[in-house]
Design an enzyme around this catalytic site. Structure first.
Site, PDB file in Angstrom:
ATOM      1  N   THR A  42       0.897  -1.315  -0.100  1.00 48.28           N
ATOM      2  CA  THR A  42      -0.238   0.304  -0.299  1.00 48.28           C
ATOM      3  C   THR A  42       0.947   1.020   0.336  1.00 48.28           C
ATOM      4  OG1 THR A  42      -1.738  -1.468   1.634  1.00 48.28           O
ATOM      5  CG2 THR A  42      -1.940   1.321   1.923  1.00 48.28           C
ATOM      6  N   CYS A  43       1.192   1.402   0.881  1.00 46.96           N
ATOM      7  CA  CYS A  43       2.525   2.600   1.123  1.00 46.96           C
ATOM      8  C   CYS A  43       3.193   2.890  -0.463  1.00 46.96           C
ATOM      9  CB  CYS A  43       3.990   2.510   2.193  1.00 46.96           C
ATOM     10  SG  CYS A  43       4.716   3.405   2.132  1.00 46.96           S
ATOM     11  N   CYS A  48       1.152   6.311   0.675  1.00 49.05           N
ATOM     12  CA  CYS A  48       2.183   6.929   1.503  1.00 49.05           C
ATOM     13  C   CYS A  48       2.377   7.881   0.336  1.00 49.05           C
ATOM     14  CB  CYS A  48       2.804   6.926   2.326  1.00 49.05           C
ATOM     15  SG  CYS A  48       2.131   5.261   3.614  1.00 49.05           S
ATOM     16  N   LYS A  51       0.718   9.115  -3.106  1.00 51.04           N
ATOM     17  CA  LYS A  51      -0.280  10.968  -2.086  1.00 51.04           C
ATOM     18  C   LYS A  51       0.796  11.525  -1.971  1.00 51.04           C
ATOM     19  CE  LYS A  51      -0.127  11.089   1.587  1.00 51.04           C
ATOM     20  NZ  LYS A  51      -0.658  10.436   3.339  1.00 51.04           N
ATOM     21  N   GLY A 176     -13.782  11.969   6.408  1.00 54.12           N
ATOM     22  CA  GLY A 176     -13.137  12.591   7.169  1.00 54.12           C
ATOM     23  C   GLY A 176     -12.666  12.485   8.125  1.00 54.12           C
ATOM     24  N   TYR A 178      -8.118  10.399   7.157  1.00 54.25           N
ATOM     25  CA  TYR A 178      -6.629  10.884   6.987  1.00 54.25           C
ATOM     26  C   TYR A 178      -6.561  10.807   5.303  1.00 54.25           C
ATOM     27  CZ  TYR A 178      -4.099   9.125  11.030  1.00 54.25           C
ATOM     28  OH  TYR A 178      -3.482   8.610  11.869  1.00 54.25           O
ATOM     29  N   GLU A 182      -6.546  14.686   2.886  1.00 50.58           N
ATOM     30  CA  GLU A 182      -5.420  14.279   2.186  1.00 50.58           C
ATOM     31  C   GLU A 182      -6.115  14.848   0.929  1.00 50.58           C
ATOM     32  OE1 GLU A 182      -3.147  11.494   2.789  1.00 50.58           O
ATOM     33  OE2 GLU A 182      -2.191  12.761   4.854  1.00 50.58           O
ATOM     34  N   ARG A 199     -19.772  12.164   7.760  1.00 48.48           N
ATOM     35  CA  ARG A 199     -21.067  11.610   8.636  1.00 48.48           C
ATOM     36  C   ARG A 199     -21.960  12.211   9.658  1.00 48.48           C
ATOM     37  NH1 ARG A 199     -20.065   5.700  10.107  1.00 48.48           N
ATOM     38  NH2 ARG A 199     -18.478   5.427  11.293  1.00 48.48           N
ATOM     39  N   ASP A 304      -0.937  -3.682   8.701  1.00 46.39           N
ATOM     40  CA  ASP A 304      -2.261  -3.189   8.979  1.00 46.39           C
ATOM     41  C   ASP A 304      -3.501  -4.538   8.676  1.00 46.39           C
ATOM     42  OD1 ASP A 304      -1.697  -0.759   8.327  1.00 46.39           O
ATOM     43  OD2 ASP A 304      -2.565  -0.612   6.397  1.00 46.39           O
ATOM     44  N   HIS A 437      15.046  31.831  14.966  1.00 43.86           N
ATOM     45  CA  HIS A 437      14.116  32.820  15.018  1.00 43.86           C
ATOM     46  C   HIS A 437      15.005  33.094  13.346  1.00 43.86           C
ATOM     47  CE1 HIS A 437      11.187  35.657  15.431  1.00 43.86           C
ATOM     48  NE2 HIS A 437      12.277  36.471  14.790  1.00 43.86           N
ATOM     49  N   GLU A 442      10.195  27.510  16.355  1.00 39.62           N
ATOM     50  CA  GLU A 442      10.345  28.533  17.481  1.00 39.62           C
ATOM     51  C   GLU A 442       9.678  28.197  18.739  1.00 39.62           C
ATOM     52  OE1 GLU A 442      11.406  32.247  17.082  1.00 39.62           O
ATOM     53  OE2 GLU A 442      10.869  32.772  15.334  1.00 39.62           O
TER      54      GLU A 442
HETATM   55  P1  NDP Z   1     -10.208   6.806   8.367  1.00 43.60           P
HETATM   56  O1  NDP Z   1     -10.395   5.617   9.740  1.00 43.60           O
HETATM   57  O2  NDP Z   1      -8.897   7.524   9.010  1.00 43.60           O
HETATM   58  O3  NDP Z   1     -11.069   7.161   8.701  1.00 43.60           O
HETATM   59  C1  NDP Z   1     -12.663   6.545   8.425  1.00 43.60           C
HETATM   60  C2  NDP Z   1     -13.643   7.744   8.304  1.00 43.60           C
HETATM   61  O4  NDP Z   1     -13.962   7.642   7.766  1.00 43.60           O
HETATM   62  C3  NDP Z   1     -13.765   8.751   9.406  1.00 43.60           C
HETATM   63  O5  NDP Z   1     -14.223   9.917   9.156  1.00 43.60           O
HETATM   64  C4  NDP Z   1     -15.155   7.731   9.733  1.00 43.60           C
HETATM   65  O6  NDP Z   1     -16.004   8.375  10.430  1.00 43.60           O
HETATM   66  C5  NDP Z   1     -15.873   7.355   7.974  1.00 43.60           C
HETATM   67  N1  NDP Z   1     -17.031   6.357   7.958  1.00 43.60           N
HETATM   68  C6  NDP Z   1     -16.413   5.187   8.300  1.00 43.60           C
HETATM   69  N2  NDP Z   1     -17.134   4.416   8.095  1.00 43.60           N
HETATM   70  C7  NDP Z   1     -18.584   4.686   7.958  1.00 43.60           C
HETATM   71  C8  NDP Z   1     -19.807   4.922   6.800  1.00 43.60           C
HETATM   72  N3  NDP Z   1     -20.418   3.395   7.070  1.00 43.60           N
HETATM   73  N4  NDP Z   1     -20.291   5.644   6.849  1.00 43.60           N
HETATM   74  C9  NDP Z   1     -19.840   7.381   6.735  1.00 43.60           C
HETATM   75  N5  NDP Z   1     -18.683   6.895   7.075  1.00 43.60           N
HETATM   76  C10 NDP Z   1     -18.114   6.707   7.363  1.00 43.60           C
HETATM   77  O7  NDP Z   1      -9.978   5.862   7.583  1.00 43.60           O
HETATM   78  P2  NDP Z   1      -9.378   6.223   6.194  1.00 43.60           P
HETATM   79  O8  NDP Z   1      -9.679   5.596   5.651  1.00 43.60           O
HETATM   80  O9  NDP Z   1      -9.059   7.828   6.017  1.00 43.60           O
HETATM   81  O10 NDP Z   1      -7.662   6.120   6.367  1.00 43.60           O
HETATM   82  C11 NDP Z   1      -7.464   3.942   6.802  1.00 43.60           C
HETATM   83  C12 NDP Z   1      -6.392   3.797   7.714  1.00 43.60           C
HETATM   84  O11 NDP Z   1      -4.711   4.762   6.782  1.00 43.60           O
HETATM   85  C13 NDP Z   1      -5.963   5.510   8.498  1.00 43.60           C
HETATM   86  O12 NDP Z   1      -6.724   5.466   9.170  1.00 43.60           O
HETATM   87  C14 NDP Z   1      -4.703   5.642   8.728  1.00 43.60           C
HETATM   88  O13 NDP Z   1      -3.989   4.964   9.862  1.00 43.60           O
HETATM   89  C15 NDP Z   1      -4.318   5.171   7.102  1.00 43.60           C
HETATM   90  N6  NDP Z   1      -3.479   6.267   7.070  1.00 43.60           N
HETATM   91  C16 NDP Z   1      -2.493   7.125   7.365  1.00 43.60           C
HETATM   92  C17 NDP Z   1      -2.135   8.780   6.539  1.00 43.60           C
HETATM   93  C18 NDP Z   1      -1.108   8.929   7.360  1.00 43.60           C
HETATM   94  O14 NDP Z   1      -0.209   8.659   8.111  1.00 43.60           O
HETATM   95  N7  NDP Z   1      -0.913  10.614   7.106  1.00 43.60           N
HETATM   96  C19 NDP Z   1      -2.453   8.563   4.801  1.00 43.60           C
HETATM   97  C20 NDP Z   1      -3.645   8.065   4.452  1.00 43.60           C
HETATM   98  C21 NDP Z   1      -4.272   6.732   5.402  1.00 43.60           C
HETATM   99  P3  NDP Z   1     -15.862   8.275  11.574  1.00 43.60           P
HETATM  100  O15 NDP Z   1     -14.719   9.865  12.003  1.00 43.60           O
HETATM  101  O16 NDP Z   1     -17.477   8.671  12.139  1.00 43.60           O
HETATM  102  O17 NDP Z   1     -15.790   7.005  12.307  1.00 43.60           O
END
Ligand code: NDP
Length: 448
Positions: A42-43, A48, A51, A176, A178, A182, A199, A304, A437, A442
């Site tokens: 994946t990465c 990562c 992206k 909402g 990661y 992003e 949601r 994962d 600075h 800082e």
């Molecule tokens: P996340 O777990 O970060 O976010 C999932 C989002 O989807 C949340 O906002 C959640 O809402 C929402 N959600 C979950 N189920 C439903 C549903 N049935 N209907 C509507 N909304 C829903 O998942 P991502 O897919 O963004 O990323 C997966 C993982 O990958 C991350 O957890 C992270 O560990 C890794 N990742 C890391 C990155 C980094 O380090 N920069 C970049 C990208 C991925 P709610 O909050 O309400 O649960």
């Protein structure tokens, strides 16, 4: 004749699997690895790395805009998605090649096909061949999950977004977390009209409340439409190929692509884990102990697929610790506490340690220090965006328990500060450090 064909058979050539293979081989083990898709996981292939390249590329738009009228004349600046996409994917190809080379140089045998578990000490390749092995490591990662709704098949996930033929003029992002935040930032900066559908009212909810509250107004000021407390209920394909997205709040959005980013689930389906009585958790994750050992003594799992912390550097550490423990006569496990993390939103968010809410549950007296500042670079833009740094401190010992940042380059800044926090340094130690600075970092040694 040896009892088994291999000492270790690894399923999945992502960050965790590749590190474990290489280290096990360096300890003298006879190692093979199977990957059904592309080496890198994946990465490297669809996470990562590509992206972050898109994040950098999207930020050129901002740099160009800021440079204008500050002495620079920039004529006819135009963006072409296909050129960027091919450049990014070309680099992914290069990295994939390097992963293969690394494995070859380490003496690891590679199988470019799917492998499943046939028993505690045997795997079966898609080609039908059965292989015996003393240990099996499952490092098959995760896969995007998508809620069911009518028209779901017209939507894409982060797997497909790196390969789009055309840049969507309009993009709806569901989620909402990661990935949602992003990619919303990337495509907005590249000029797409972005609508983010979440949601609840909270994005990135595992992060510090005060920090994440800063982001939505900035996203809106940068042109994104945020639809909170809403779900996608239906997606209809129109005759011209565009999509009509129906939301639970009654809104309808016309768009060109819908990106579903609602989390990732462990990749365990169809792996044959039942053939070795490997226990799974409720999300399908492989249950493991501190040494990454599953309920079957000869089968381990890292990354994962175990749903501990879904981050590449963690998977790499788990793979390394597994190989040292099982083949290197060096029993050790990964410390999963105080792991720094970042979201490459625009501006970025980064954190290490406890949030204020978590700290107040664990400690009697907690002190909070903050700095709300306008990054100097923003003077070049018309934006009034401000950054926020927040430090959480145990009042009794003065130890820094957590640090939370929103602002440009937060990820770069927090990596260095994370060393101090992991080492248990105090607020007084931060204050005793002379500032550089003018920088944003800082602020960390000037927090009041
Ligand atoms: P996340 O777990 O970060 O976010 C999932 C989002 O989807 C949340 O906002 C959640 O809402 C929402 N959600 C979950 N189920 C439903 C549903 N049935 N209907 C509507 N909304 C829903 O998942 P991502 O897919 O963004 O990323 C997966 C993982 O990958 C991350 O957890 C992270 O560990 C890794 N990742 C890391 C990155 C980094 O380090 N920069 C970049 C990208 C991925 P709610 O909050 O309400 O649960």
């Amino acid at each position: 004749m040896a009892e088994y064909d291999y000492d270790l058979f690894v399923i999945g050539a992502g960050s965790g699997g590749v590190r474990a293979s290489r280290i096990a081989a360096s300890h003298g083990a006879k190692v093979a690895i199977a990957e059904e898709y592309r080496f890198g996981g994946t990465c490297v292939i669809r996470g990562c790395v590509p992206k972050k390249m898109l994040v950098y590329a999207s930020m050129f738009a901002e740099e160009l805009a800021h440079a204008r009228n500050k002495g620079w004349t920039i004529k006819d600046a135009k963006f072409d998605w296909a050129t960027l996409r091919d450049f990014v994917n070309g680099d992914v190809d290069r990295l994939e090649g390097l992963y293969g080379e690394t494995l070859g140089n380490a003496g690891v045998e590679s199988f470019h096909e799917r492998a499943t578990i046939a028993g505690p000490n045997s795997v079966k390749l898609a080609s039908g061949r059965e292989i015996t092995t003393r240990y099996i490591l499952v490092a098959t990662g995760g896969w995007p999950v998508s809620p069911q709704f009518e028209g779901n098949e017209h939507c894409i996930t982060s797997n497909e977004i790196f390969h789009l033929d055309k840049q969507p003029k309009r993009l709806v992002v569901m989620g909402g977390g990661y990935i949602a935040v992003e990619f919303a930032g990337v495509f907005n900066a590249l000029g797409s009209k972005v609508t983010l559908v979440n949601r609840s009212e909270t994005i990135l909810r595992s992060y510090e409340q005060d920090i994440i509250e800063k982001l939505p107004p900035i996203m809106q000021a940068r042109g994104m439409d945020l639809q909170f407390n809403a779900q996608i209920t239906k997606v209809e394909k129109q005759e011209d190929g565009s999509l009509r997205v129906h939301l639970s709040n009654g809104e309808e959005v016309e768009t060109d692509q819908v990106l579903i980013a609602t989390g990732r689930a462990p990749n365990t389906a169809g792996l044959g884990l039942e053939n070795a009585d490997v226990k799974l958790g409720h999300k399908g994750e492989i249950k493991v102990d501190a040494y990454s050992k599953s309920s079957c003594d000869s089968i381990y799992a890292v990354g994962d697929v175990t749903d501990r912390v879904q981050l590449t550097p963690v998977a790499i550490r788990e793979g390394h610790a597994f190989a040292d423990t099982v083949f290197g006569n060096n029993e050790r496990h990964v410390d999963h506490s105080t792991i720094p993390s970042a979201v490459f939103s625009q501006p970025s968010i980064a954190a290490v340690g406890l949030t204020e809410e978590q700290a107040r549950k664990e400690f009697d007296e907690v002190s909070i220090y903050t700095s709300d500042f306008r990054p100097m670079k923003n003077i070049f833009s018309d934006r009034m965006e401000r950054g926020l740094y927040k430090m959480v401190v145990d009042q009794v010992t003065d130890r820094v328990l957590g640090l939370h940042l929103v602002g440009p380059e937060s990820a770069e800044i927090i990596q260095a500060a994370a060393v101090a926090i992991k080492a248990g340094l105090t607020k007084a130690d931060f204050d005793a450090t002379v500032a550089i600075h003018p920088t944003m970092a800082e602020e960390l040694v000037l927090l009041k």
